[in-house]
Design a protein around this motif. Structure first.
Motif, PDB file in Angstrom:
ATOM      1  N   ASN A 178       0.820  -1.211   0.000  1.00 42.68           N
ATOM      2  CA  ASN A 178       0.000   0.000   0.000  1.00 42.68           C
ATOM      3  C   ASN A 178       0.856   1.264   0.000  1.00 42.68           C
ATOM      4  OD1 ASN A 178      -2.319  -1.507   0.076  1.00 42.68           O
ATOM      5  ND2 ASN A 178      -2.547  -1.365   2.287  1.00 42.68           N
ATOM      6  N   ILE A 179       1.872   1.285   0.851  1.00 43.14           N
ATOM      7  CA  ILE A 179       2.745   2.463   0.932  1.00 43.14           C
ATOM      8  C   ILE A 179       3.556   2.613  -0.349  1.00 43.14           C
ATOM      9  CG2 ILE A 179       4.723   3.441   2.155  1.00 43.14           C
ATOM     10  CD1 ILE A 179       3.554   2.246   4.712  1.00 43.14           C
ATOM     11  N   GLY A 180       4.035   1.512  -0.915  1.00 38.70           N
ATOM     12  CA  GLY A 180       4.795   1.574  -2.167  1.00 38.70           C
ATOM     13  C   GLY A 180       3.958   2.094  -3.326  1.00 38.70           C
ATOM     14  N   LEU A 181       2.745   1.604  -3.464  1.00 37.21           N
ATOM     15  CA  LEU A 181       1.861   2.102  -4.530  1.00 37.21           C
ATOM     16  C   LEU A 181       1.534   3.573  -4.340  1.00 37.21           C
ATOM     17  CD1 LEU A 181      -0.658  -0.827  -5.033  1.00 37.21           C
ATOM     18  CD2 LEU A 181       0.985   0.043  -6.687  1.00 37.21           C
ATOM     19  N   ALA A 182       1.291   3.973  -3.114  1.00 36.75           N
ATOM     20  CA  ALA A 182       0.986   5.381  -2.840  1.00 36.75           C
ATOM     21  C   ALA A 182       2.184   6.264  -3.160  1.00 36.75           C
ATOM     22  CB  ALA A 182       0.565   5.558  -1.393  1.00 36.75           C
ATOM     23  N   TYR A 183       3.391   5.804  -2.863  1.00 42.98           N
ATOM     24  CA  TYR A 183       4.588   6.593  -3.161  1.00 42.98           C
ATOM     25  C   TYR A 183       4.798   6.731  -4.668  1.00 42.98           C
ATOM     26  CZ  TYR A 183       9.393   8.156  -3.373  1.00 42.98           C
ATOM     27  OH  TYR A 183      10.526   8.862  -3.659  1.00 42.98           O
ATOM     28  N   ILE A 184       4.609   5.647  -5.398  1.00 37.60           N
ATOM     29  CA  ILE A 184       4.791   5.685  -6.850  1.00 37.60           C
ATOM     30  C   ILE A 184       3.761   6.598  -7.514  1.00 37.60           C
ATOM     31  CG2 ILE A 184       4.613   4.289  -8.955  1.00 37.60           C
ATOM     32  CD1 ILE A 184       5.877   2.003  -7.353  1.00 37.60           C
ATOM     33  N   LEU A 185       2.532   6.560  -7.035  1.00 36.89           N
ATOM     34  CA  LEU A 185       1.461   7.324  -7.666  1.00 36.89           C
ATOM     35  C   LEU A 185       1.303   8.742  -7.132  1.00 36.89           C
ATOM     36  CD1 LEU A 185      -1.227   4.542  -7.997  1.00 36.89           C
ATOM     37  CD2 LEU A 185       0.293   5.434  -9.755  1.00 36.89           C
ATOM     38  N   SER A 186       2.029   9.107  -6.079  1.00 33.85           N
ATOM     39  CA  SER A 186       1.906  10.470  -5.556  1.00 33.85           C
ATOM     40  C   SER A 186       2.797  11.422  -6.363  1.00 33.85           C
ATOM     41  CB  SER A 186       2.287  10.515  -4.082  1.00 33.85           C
ATOM     42  OG  SER A 186       3.640  10.203  -3.916  1.00 33.85           O
ATOM     43  N   PRO A 187       2.375  12.673  -6.514  1.00 32.60           N
ATOM     44  CA  PRO A 187       3.155  13.640  -7.295  1.00 32.60           C
ATOM     45  C   PRO A 187       4.422  14.061  -6.563  1.00 32.60           C
ATOM     46  CG  PRO A 187       1.192  14.661  -6.412  1.00 32.60           C
ATOM     47  CD  PRO A 187       1.109  13.228  -6.070  1.00 32.60           C
ATOM     48  N   LYS A 188       5.443  14.412  -7.344  1.00 29.38           N
ATOM     49  CA  LYS A 188       6.710  14.866  -6.803  1.00 29.38           C
ATOM     50  C   LYS A 188       7.093  16.180  -7.461  1.00 29.38           C
ATOM     51  CE  LYS A 188       7.666  10.087  -6.304  1.00 29.38           C
ATOM     52  NZ  LYS A 188       6.299   9.706  -6.504  1.00 29.38           N
ATOM     53  N   PHE A 189       7.814  17.027  -6.738  1.00 31.35           N
ATOM     54  CA  PHE A 189       8.264  18.307  -7.272  1.00 31.35           C
ATOM     55  C   PHE A 189       9.746  18.245  -7.562  1.00 31.35           C
ATOM     56  CE2 PHE A 189       4.379  19.520  -5.159  1.00 31.35           C
ATOM     57  CZ  PHE A 189       3.828  20.383  -6.081  1.00 31.35           C
ATOM     58  N   LYS A 190      10.132  18.922  -8.648  1.00 32.59           N
ATOM     59  CA  LYS A 190      11.509  18.884  -9.095  1.00 32.59           C
ATOM     60  C   LYS A 190      11.893  20.277  -9.584  1.00 32.59           C
ATOM     61  CE  LYS A 190      14.317  16.522 -12.571  1.00 32.59           C
ATOM     62  NZ  LYS A 190      14.285  15.554 -13.657  1.00 32.59           N
ATOM     63  N   MET A 191      13.090  20.754  -9.212  1.00 32.49           N
ATOM     64  CA  MET A 191      13.596  22.030  -9.697  1.00 32.49           C
ATOM     65  C   MET A 191      14.367  21.791 -10.993  1.00 32.49           C
ATOM     66  SD  MET A 191      12.539  24.335  -7.677  1.00 32.49           S
ATOM     67  CE  MET A 191      13.505  25.744  -8.117  1.00 32.49           C
ATOM     68  N   VAL A 192      14.020  22.556 -12.031  1.00 31.72           N
ATOM     69  CA  VAL A 192      14.651  22.414 -13.338  1.00 31.72           C
ATOM     70  C   VAL A 192      15.316  23.738 -13.687  1.00 31.72           C
ATOM     71  CG1 VAL A 192      14.239  21.951 -15.770  1.00 31.72           C
ATOM     72  CG2 VAL A 192      12.924  20.741 -14.051  1.00 31.72           C
ATOM     73  N   HIS A 193      16.584  23.676 -14.070  1.00 30.71           N
ATOM     74  CA  HIS A 193      17.319  24.872 -14.467  1.00 30.71           C
ATOM     75  C   HIS A 193      17.176  25.056 -15.966  1.00 30.71           C
ATOM     76  CE1 HIS A 193      19.126  25.065 -10.503  1.00 30.71           C
ATOM     77  NE2 HIS A 193      19.378  23.753 -10.603  1.00 30.71           N
ATOM     78  N   LYS A 194      16.681  26.227 -16.368  1.00 30.65           N
ATOM     79  CA  LYS A 194      16.539  26.548 -17.782  1.00 30.65           C
ATOM     80  C   LYS A 194      17.232  27.872 -18.055  1.00 30.65           C
ATOM     81  CE  LYS A 194      12.451  23.877 -18.654  1.00 30.65           C
ATOM     82  NZ  LYS A 194      11.191  23.801 -19.328  1.00 30.65           N
ATOM     83  N   GLN A 195      17.250  28.300 -19.313  1.00 29.34           N
ATOM     84  CA  GLN A 195      17.950  29.522 -19.675  1.00 29.34           C
ATOM     85  C   GLN A 195      17.354  30.751 -19.011  1.00 29.34           C
ATOM     86  OE1 GLN A 195      17.879  29.627 -23.922  1.00 29.34           O
ATOM     87  NE2 GLN A 195      19.672  28.310 -24.125  1.00 29.34           N
ATOM     88  N   HIS A 196      16.073  30.791 -18.867  1.00 31.13           N
ATOM     89  CA  HIS A 196      15.418  31.972 -18.298  1.00 31.13           C
ATOM     90  C   HIS A 196      15.253  31.896 -16.783  1.00 31.13           C
ATOM     91  CE1 HIS A 196      12.176  29.130 -19.207  1.00 31.13           C
ATOM     92  NE2 HIS A 196      11.564  29.646 -18.154  1.00 31.13           N
ATOM     93  N   GLY A 197      15.764  30.879 -16.146  1.00 30.58           N
ATOM     94  CA  GLY A 197      15.697  30.767 -14.686  1.00 30.58           C
ATOM     95  C   GLY A 197      15.338  29.365 -14.247  1.00 30.58           C
ATOM     96  N   GLU A 198      15.036  29.244 -12.979  1.00 36.16           N
ATOM     97  CA  GLU A 198      14.658  27.948 -12.434  1.00 36.16           C
ATOM     98  C   GLU A 198      13.142  27.799 -12.470  1.00 36.16           C
ATOM     99  OE1 GLU A 198      16.209  27.796  -8.509  1.00 36.16           O
ATOM    100  OE2 GLU A 198      18.156  27.086  -9.173  1.00 36.16           O
ATOM    101  N   GLU A 199      12.703  26.608 -12.793  1.00 39.36           N
ATOM    102  CA  GLU A 199      11.277  26.293 -12.786  1.00 39.36           C
ATOM    103  C   GLU A 199      11.045  25.099 -11.882  1.00 39.36           C
ATOM    104  OE1 GLU A 199       9.975  25.590 -16.751  1.00 39.36           O
ATOM    105  OE2 GLU A 199       9.793  27.712 -17.195  1.00 39.36           O
ATOM    106  N   GLU A 200       9.919  25.104 -11.229  1.00 34.68           N
ATOM    107  CA  GLU A 200       9.542  23.984 -10.392  1.00 34.68           C
ATOM    108  C   GLU A 200       8.496  23.182 -11.154  1.00 34.68           C
ATOM    109  OE1 GLU A 200       8.172  25.213  -6.619  1.00 34.68           O
ATOM    110  OE2 GLU A 200       8.318  23.226  -5.746  1.00 34.68           O
TER     111      GLU A 200
END
Length: 76
Positions: free
Chosen positions: A39-61
């Motif tokens: 149950n915990i593994g399925l919930a972890y896989i299916l839950s959303p995650k946030f990631k910081m991405v570096h691009k030319q115009h700045g950082e995006e989440e």
């Protein structure tokens, strides 16, 4: 979309409860260590995650959700 960021931390516990309900009530399994881990593994896989991405115009989440990627917030 900005309001979604404040709701997302509650998805993981809600998914654990939903998968537990499906496993124990609908499928009829009894609670043990293995079903709880699944149950915990399925919930972890299916839950959303946030990631910081570096691009030319700045950082995006970006919010990453299994097969869904959407830019949530632009950081200056």
């Amino acid at each position: 979309m900005k309001n979604l960021k404040y709701i997302v931390p509650f998805f993981f516990p809600i998914l654990i409860i939903i998968f537990g309900f499906i496993t124990y009530k609908i499928l009829g399994f009894k609670p043990n260590v293995y079903t709880i881990i699944i149950n915990i593994g399925l919930a972890y896989i299916l839950s959303p995650k946030f990631k910081m991405v570096h691009k030319q115009h700045g950082e995006e989440e970006q919010m990453k959700w299994l097969f869904f990627k959407k830019v949530i917030n632009t950081k200056m």
